[in-house]
Write an enzyme that holds these catalytic residues in place. Structure first.
Site, PDB file in Angstrom:
ATOM      1  N   THR A   8       0.840  -1.184   0.000  1.00 49.72           N
ATOM      2  CA  THR A   8       0.000   0.000   0.000  1.00 49.72           C
ATOM      3  C   THR A   8       0.882   1.244   0.000  1.00 49.72           C
ATOM      4  OG1 THR A   8      -1.782   1.174   1.156  1.00 49.72           O
ATOM      5  CG2 THR A   8      -0.127   0.084   2.522  1.00 49.72           C
ATOM      6  N   LYS A  13      -3.409   3.555   6.525  1.00 53.08           N
ATOM      7  CA  LYS A  13      -3.509   2.110   6.705  1.00 53.08           C
ATOM      8  C   LYS A  13      -2.261   1.565   7.390  1.00 53.08           C
ATOM      9  CE  LYS A  13      -6.525   1.021   2.774  1.00 53.08           C
ATOM     10  NZ  LYS A  13      -6.647   0.232   1.531  1.00 53.08           N
ATOM     11  N   ASP A  83      -7.936  -4.967   1.137  1.00 49.69           N
ATOM     12  CA  ASP A  83      -8.946  -4.208   0.412  1.00 49.69           C
ATOM     13  C   ASP A  83     -10.103  -4.034   1.371  1.00 49.69           C
ATOM     14  OD1 ASP A  83      -9.588  -2.812  -1.977  1.00 49.69           O
ATOM     15  OD2 ASP A  83     -11.137  -4.290  -2.386  1.00 49.69           O
ATOM     16  N   SER A  84     -10.606  -2.843   1.426  1.00 52.65           N
ATOM     17  CA  SER A  84     -11.636  -2.550   2.405  1.00 52.65           C
ATOM     18  C   SER A  84     -12.545  -1.459   1.875  1.00 52.65           C
ATOM     19  CB  SER A  84     -11.004  -2.110   3.738  1.00 52.65           C
ATOM     20  OG  SER A  84     -10.172  -0.978   3.543  1.00 52.65           O
ATOM     21  N   HIS A 205     -13.021  -2.558  11.417  1.00 49.08           N
ATOM     22  CA  HIS A 205     -12.966  -3.706  10.519  1.00 49.08           C
ATOM     23  C   HIS A 205     -11.532  -4.157  10.295  1.00 49.08           C
ATOM     24  CE1 HIS A 205     -12.552   0.054   8.459  1.00 49.08           C
ATOM     25  NE2 HIS A 205     -12.301  -0.488   7.277  1.00 49.08           N
TER      26      HIS A 205
END
Length: 230
Positions: A8, A13, A83-84, A205
């Site tokens: 990333t 993140k 991936d979110s 999450h």
């Protein structure tokens, strides 16, 4: 200590991952190499995209390995990608995998959209939808992969985390990023942007997906391998 390459360029993140997994691993980022590839996200599920990103980075690493290696890559053992996004029930699960480029879907502009533009579009689409029908969730899928020395196929694992909640009527709070100012996690009367990183890194999450990864890692490598939250 093993080294994980985080697939990333999103610093937010990275900070979350480091805060949750802790100091039991050494981290490198794609931004450490100016020539690192841009990663295509052509899947239609979070699982597809997380796996695709890991496989693209593994292919890039293998290409450099055949050339004699890339400076600074020595010791990289694993590649971790995520991936979110946000799924809103009243919108049939949208924006979903298009969460980062939600506003750009209307304009055709390349790349991701500004957070403010994505939030504005979401609120516009939910005008008139009552609070009780604004259920939503953040979903994160992590993919962890490597090239085992004894196999031709990559070794790949996936971990999922979900945080249920609802979408507010207007942005609240100055922290976080993305849709955080609009998202009220279940059990809280404040948005992610108001709760602060300490609380968010416990219930988000991504935190839940990372907790699943950390539990798997400890079972595989021993309890001291990852100093993350249980």
């Amino acid at each position: 200590m093993e080294t994980v390459l985080l697939a990333t360029r999103n610093r937010h993140k990275v900070e979350e991952i480091r805060a949750i997994l802790g100091a039991g691993l050494r981290y490198r980022l794609l931004t450490d190499w100016p020539d690192a590839p841009s990663l295509a996200e052509t899947g239609r599920t979070f699982h597809d995209n997380a796996r695709l990103k890991v496989l693209q980075v593994l292919d890039w690493l293998e290409t450099w390995e055949t050339r004699g290696g890339l400076p600074g890559l020595a010791g990289v053992t694993w590649v971790l990608a995520d991936d979110s996004g946000l799924e809103v029930d009243a919108l049939g699960g949208a924006p979903g995998v298009d969460s980062a480029r939600f506003a750009a879907l209307d304009t055709g502009a390349p790349g991701n959209s500004a957070d403010a533009d994505n939030n504005a579009k979401l609120l516009r689409l939910l005008v008139g939808v009552p609070v009780g029908q604004r259920r939503a969730r953040f979903r994160c899928v992590l993919a962890l992969g490597r090239w085992p020395s004894e196999a031709r196929a990559p070794e790949l694992y996936c971990f999922e985390g979900i945080c249920e909640g609802r979408i507010g009527l207007e942005p609240r709070g100055s922290g976080g990023f993305g849709y955080d100012p609009l998202f009220f996690p279940d059990g809280f009367d404040r948005t992610f942007a108001e709760l602060g990183e300490t609380v968010k890194n416990r219930i988000s999450h991504r935190a839940r997906a990372l907790a699943a990864l950390a539990a798997w890692w400890r079972a595989r490598h021993g309890t001291e391998a990852v100093a993350g939250q249980p």
